[in-house]
Design an enzyme around this catalytic site. Structure first.
Site, PDB file in Angstrom:
ATOM      1  N   LYS A 124      47.373  39.810  24.546  1.00  0.00           N
ATOM      2  CA  LYS A 124      48.290  38.674  24.397  1.00  0.00           C
ATOM      3  C   LYS A 124      48.308  38.150  22.969  1.00  0.00           C
ATOM      4  O   LYS A 124      49.341  37.711  22.478  1.00  0.00           O
ATOM      5  CB  LYS A 124      47.903  37.536  25.355  1.00  0.00           C
ATOM      6  CG  LYS A 124      48.341  37.799  26.782  1.00  0.00           C
ATOM      7  CD  LYS A 124      48.429  36.511  27.569  1.00  0.00           C
ATOM      8  CE  LYS A 124      48.909  36.772  28.987  1.00  0.00           C
ATOM      9  NZ  LYS A 124      48.790  35.604  29.844  1.00  0.00           N
ATOM     10  N   LYS A 181      55.403  39.364  33.985  1.00  0.00           N
ATOM     11  CA  LYS A 181      56.423  38.328  34.016  1.00  0.00           C
ATOM     12  C   LYS A 181      56.730  37.786  32.624  1.00  0.00           C
ATOM     13  O   LYS A 181      57.732  37.118  32.429  1.00  0.00           O
ATOM     14  CB  LYS A 181      56.082  37.224  35.024  1.00  0.00           C
ATOM     15  CG  LYS A 181      54.818  36.432  34.821  1.00  0.00           C
ATOM     16  CD  LYS A 181      54.762  35.412  35.963  1.00  0.00           C
ATOM     17  CE  LYS A 181      53.404  34.989  36.436  1.00  0.00           C
ATOM     18  NZ  LYS A 181      52.592  34.240  35.504  1.00  0.00           N
ATOM     19  N   LYS A 232      52.088  47.687  32.383  1.00  0.00           N
ATOM     20  CA  LYS A 232      52.132  46.850  33.582  1.00  0.00           C
ATOM     21  C   LYS A 232      53.457  46.081  33.694  1.00  0.00           C
ATOM     22  O   LYS A 232      53.988  45.629  32.679  1.00  0.00           O
ATOM     23  CB  LYS A 232      50.927  45.891  33.488  1.00  0.00           C
ATOM     24  CG  LYS A 232      50.902  44.750  34.436  1.00  0.00           C
ATOM     25  CD  LYS A 232      49.733  43.824  34.158  1.00  0.00           C
ATOM     26  CE  LYS A 232      50.252  42.524  33.552  1.00  0.00           C
ATOM     27  NZ  LYS A 232      49.570  41.317  33.989  1.00  0.00           N
TER      28      LYS A 232
HETATM   29  P1  AMP Z   1      50.058  36.739  36.144  1.00  0.00           P
HETATM   30  O1  AMP Z   1      51.434  37.278  36.207  1.00  0.00           O
HETATM   31  O2  AMP Z   1      49.267  37.318  35.015  1.00  0.00           O
HETATM   32  O3  AMP Z   1      49.966  35.238  36.232  1.00  0.00           O
HETATM   33  O4  AMP Z   1      49.320  37.279  37.434  1.00  0.00           O
HETATM   34  C1  AMP Z   1      49.269  36.651  38.687  1.00  0.00           C
HETATM   35  C2  AMP Z   1      48.619  37.562  39.695  1.00  0.00           C
HETATM   36  O5  AMP Z   1      49.440  38.718  39.909  1.00  0.00           O
HETATM   37  C3  AMP Z   1      47.251  38.123  39.268  1.00  0.00           C
HETATM   38  O6  AMP Z   1      46.422  38.268  40.385  1.00  0.00           O
HETATM   39  C4  AMP Z   1      47.602  39.444  38.682  1.00  0.00           C
HETATM   40  O7  AMP Z   1      46.521  40.340  38.698  1.00  0.00           O
HETATM   41  C5  AMP Z   1      48.729  39.893  39.593  1.00  0.00           C
HETATM   42  N1  AMP Z   1      49.632  40.792  38.875  1.00  0.00           N
HETATM   43  C6  AMP Z   1      50.381  40.486  37.781  1.00  0.00           C
HETATM   44  N2  AMP Z   1      51.110  41.539  37.383  1.00  0.00           N
HETATM   45  C7  AMP Z   1      50.812  42.549  38.253  1.00  0.00           C
HETATM   46  C8  AMP Z   1      51.231  43.906  38.372  1.00  0.00           C
HETATM   47  N3  AMP Z   1      52.101  44.443  37.515  1.00  0.00           N
HETATM   48  N4  AMP Z   1      50.708  44.648  39.378  1.00  0.00           N
HETATM   49  C9  AMP Z   1      49.822  44.122  40.264  1.00  0.00           C
HETATM   50  N5  AMP Z   1      49.381  42.850  40.191  1.00  0.00           N
HETATM   51  C10 AMP Z   1      49.863  42.069  39.210  1.00  0.00           C
END
Ligand code: AMP
Ligand code: TRP
Length: 327
Positions: free
Chosen positions: A113, A198, A195
């Site tokens: 990041k 968002k 990955k």
């Molecule tokens: P974040 O988008 O980083 O706030 O992630 C929120 C939750 O979603 C966390 O548990 C992440 O590990 C999961 N997560 C985010 N992106 C992915 C992805 N591409 N595949 C699987 N899990 C994800």
């Protein structure tokens, strides 16, 4: 005693099927068996700049997404992190007892990041895993269901718990991360070696849970595959099609091996058309539920969640304050 589950998602950016598959879908299953606490972790979101109006909206949006996915406020606690100031207080204490610079320097998410300009990002972005440890350890959590990318942060929470306990006695439970076997890391549609995120600048890489249905279908149709002709699962050699198979499998609840059999002799075109329909149906049901909750209802649910966790947090904090000698 039932085990305690804790997890959370930041109200930053638009949640996508990666978040649903990697995290939220696991939570929905777990609430059948365990005592679950799910947080909208807004103080994590501000580690990068957020527009205040936008942030206010996203907090409600993420809560509605939890509800639409099937998190039941009668069974599980849903609350907003910033409504319980004990989290940031505990994070400060862990900054001083338990977390080391050497730990944070190892965090791959921070390196990603912060990019090249590591000295110019906020201290909060660097310290973010310590706040996450505070979230988890506050409630004697046994299990933390997350996507693959968060495992390293949960490891740090385990280290912090052990170190704190070694110095001050048995105050924190040592938690464990649980990651789905399939779908722990949903990949980007156009660049399937990274990955689905968002915060991706190109939203064609993600299917958003609140995307317009027609746009979502187009995104699936345009997803990158490879030059082979058959439908097969091989995440290393063929990441694009394997990722689409994973999404298909989780959303339709069919094993990948069955899907591969079903599509023998068929090409990417047929496969993607069917997947686009499966995703469209999923999103349309999801969004119907999402739209059935009013902002007012959400506020009531968050407030009731706050009251429940606040008691637990205050109990834990009193023990911690005594242990370190400020009471
Ligand atoms: P974040 O988008 O980083 O706030 O992630 C929120 C939750 O979603 C966390 O548990 C992440 O590990 C999961 N997560 C985010 N992106 C992915 C992805 N591409 N595949 C699987 N899990 C994800
Ligand atoms: N850092 C997590 C993420 O970006 C969100 C998070 C904050 C979290 N606190 C948590 C996840 C506690 C699980 C448990 O996805």
């Amino acid at each position: 005693m039932k085990k305690t589950i804790f997890s959370g998602i930041q109200p930053s950016g638009r949640l996508n099927v990666g978040n649903y598959i990697g995290a939220i879908s696991q939570w929905v299953e777990m609430q059948k068996e365990y005592d679950c606490i799910f947080s909208v972790v807004d103080y994590h979101a501000i580690t990068v700049k957020q527009d205040p109006e936008e942030l206010r909206k996203r907090i409600i949006e993420v809560t509605k997404i939890y509800l639409a996915a099937g998190i039941d406020p009668k069974k599980s606690i849903i609350f907003q992190q910033s409504a319980v100031p004990a989290h940031t207080e505990l994070a400060w204490i862990f900054n001083c007892y338990g977390a080391y610079i050497a730990d944070l320097n190892k965090m791959t998410q921070f390196k990603d990041k912060a990019g090249k300009d590591r000295e110019a990002v906020s201290v909060g972005l660097y310290d973010y895993p310590v706040l996450m440890a505070a979230d988890i350890l506050m409630y004697d959590t046994d299990i933390v269901p997350v996507g693959e990318d968060q495992k390293q942060h949960v490891e740090l929470a385990r280290d912090i718990a052990r170190r704190f306990n070694n110095e001050f006695g048995n105050i924190f439970k040592v938690p464990e991360a649980v990651v789905r076997q399939e779908g722990a890391r949903i990949m980007s549609l156009l660049e399937p070696t990274k990955k689905m995120s968002k915060s991706d600048a190109n939203q064609n890489n993600c299917v958003g849970l609140l995307d317009d249905i027609e746009i979502a279908k187009k995104k699936i149709m345009r997803a990158v595959t490879d030059t082979e002709a058959n439908i097969a699962y091989d995440p290393i050699k063929r990441p694009g099609i394997s990722n689409l198979l994973t999404i298909y499998s989780v959303i339709s609840n069919k094993p990948i091996s069955d899907l591969v059999k079903d599509y023998q002799g068929k090409g990417y075109g047929d496969f993607k058309k069917d997947l686009a329909e499966v995703v469209a149906k999923f999103l349309s049901d999801f969004q119907k539920k999402y739209n059935s909750f009013s902002d007012q209802e959400v506020m009531v649910i968050l407030e009731s969640g706050r009251k429940k966790v606040e008691k637990m947090a205050n109990g834990k904090m009193e023990k911690v304050r005594r242990a370190i000698g400020v009471r």
